[in-house]
Design an enzyme around this catalytic site. Sequence first.
Site, PDB file in Angstrom:
ATOM      1  CG  ASP A 203      -2.442  -5.880  -7.358  1.00  0.00           C
ATOM      2  OD1 ASP A 203      -1.752  -6.494  -8.198  1.00  0.00           O
ATOM      3  OD2 ASP A 203      -2.160  -4.740  -6.951  1.00  0.00           O
TER       4      ASP A 203
ATOM      5  N   GLY B   2       1.535   5.247  -3.724  1.00  0.00           N
ATOM      6  CA  GLY B   2       1.374   4.790  -5.091  1.00  0.00           C
ATOM      7  C   GLY B   2       0.331   5.621  -5.799  1.00  0.00           C
ATOM      8  N   GLY B   3      -0.101   5.124  -6.955  1.00  0.00           N
ATOM      9  CA  GLY B   3      -1.035   5.874  -7.769  1.00  0.00           C
ATOM     10  C   GLY B   3      -2.388   6.080  -7.127  1.00  0.00           C
ATOM     11  CG  PHE B   4      -5.546   3.989  -7.005  1.00  0.00           C
ATOM     12  CD1 PHE B   4      -6.933   3.948  -7.015  1.00  0.00           C
ATOM     13  CD2 PHE B   4      -4.877   4.024  -8.199  1.00  0.00           C
ATOM     14  CE1 PHE B   4      -7.634   3.917  -8.206  1.00  0.00           C
ATOM     15  CE2 PHE B   4      -5.559   3.996  -9.401  1.00  0.00           C
ATOM     16  CZ  PHE B   4      -6.947   3.944  -9.410  1.00  0.00           C
TER      17      PHE B   4
ATOM     18  CE  LYS C 205      -4.943   2.283  -0.097  1.00  0.00           C
ATOM     19  NZ  LYS C 205      -5.184   0.955  -0.717  1.00  0.00           N
TER      20      LYS C 205
ATOM     21  CB  SER D 256      -0.088   8.422   1.046  1.00  0.00           C
ATOM     22  OG  SER D 256       0.124   9.224  -0.094  1.00  0.00           O
ATOM     23  CB  VAL D 257       0.026   3.247   3.443  1.00  0.00           C
ATOM     24  CG1 VAL D 257      -0.228   2.489   4.740  1.00  0.00           C
ATOM     25  CG2 VAL D 257      -0.941   2.787   2.364  1.00  0.00           C
TER      26      VAL D 257
ATOM     27  CG  LEU E 289       3.982   2.603   6.807  1.00  0.00           C
ATOM     28  CD1 LEU E 289       2.845   1.713   7.286  1.00  0.00           C
ATOM     29  CD2 LEU E 289       5.302   2.143   7.422  1.00  0.00           C
ATOM     30  N   GLY E 290       4.367   3.998   2.399  1.00  0.00           N
ATOM     31  CA  GLY E 290       4.373   3.798   0.953  1.00  0.00           C
ATOM     32  C   GLY E 290       3.401   4.740   0.285  1.00  0.00           C
TER      33      GLY E 290
END
Length: 327
Positions: free
Chosen positions: A198, A78-80, A98, A82-83, A75-76
């Site tokens: 955020d 990022g820097g922290f 996640k 994966s999902v 799904l996505g």
Amino acid sequence: MEEGFRAPPLGSAAAGPEPPVPRSENRTPGDGRAGAGEGRSGAVAGPGLSAESRVPPAGKAQEALQERYRLGSLLGRGGFGSVWSATRLSDGAPVAIKRVPRDRIRHWSELPDGTSAPVEIVLLAKVSCDCAGVIQLLEWLELPDSFLMVLERPERCQELSDFLAERRFLPEEEARGLFRQVLEAVRHCTSCGVLHRDIKPQNIVLDLASGQLKLIDFGCGAFLQDTAYTQFAGTLAYSPPEWTQHQSYHGEAATIWSLGLLLYQLVVGKHPFRRGQEIIWGRILFPPRLSQECQDVIKRCLSMQPSDRPSLKELFCHPWVQGAPRP
């Protein structure tokens, strides 16, 4: 675990490209903690799972997870972390998994039972009850090199950023309903002592079947405090001017600022500030179609002085937010 799911390792180069919008920019650095035990897990009270559904510890944890979930698409990333989408095999319920690598975890805390866990898990456990507007943590699992969080996932959902990209902007009445949902979710989090830090369209998903919004990604979150925060976490484009000017901010005032930016994006379709200097000077342009009441909400939220912004309670009671008729 990854082999059992027959998918590339979570977070590996083979897992797929980075998402078009970064999910976790400028995360607050902090103290990591090495040497935590392997294979720990926990279930969170909430929809879909019971206390008996804990993952067995140590070596059997990965196998147990494989037996209960079927991994789907990425799904996505990022820097922290994966999902991934996944399906719970016991009832076919859609979930998201996640994965956060251990070496990217900087802050730790304790769950009510004394278990040490990453702050994101502790924060999610605090807010995962009695609020449809916050994504629910169903269970979590510690592996030797990472932590996994199993989260609820509406069957038909879309990031609010993608929803807005398709619609360009929303009529005020529709925007008001969605904005009120976000306010309710944020008020729930603060009542639980949690600050998201955020809030932006990329961190809100819309259940397309029910119209319910859900606040996601507490990776930048923190425990709510009365004193100023002196480390930034979140997305710089959504940081309040006091951070740019003084490198400190108070939780509620910074939240109100981000909510003002969110509302502007809902009704205008873009971020109001394109360059840092414009954020400092607070220049806001409105299309003529926007009502004065809606503009007033945005202007108040985006006041340059934190003390001039409304509280969450005052914002919720604003006539435009309440949908009160014009005098």
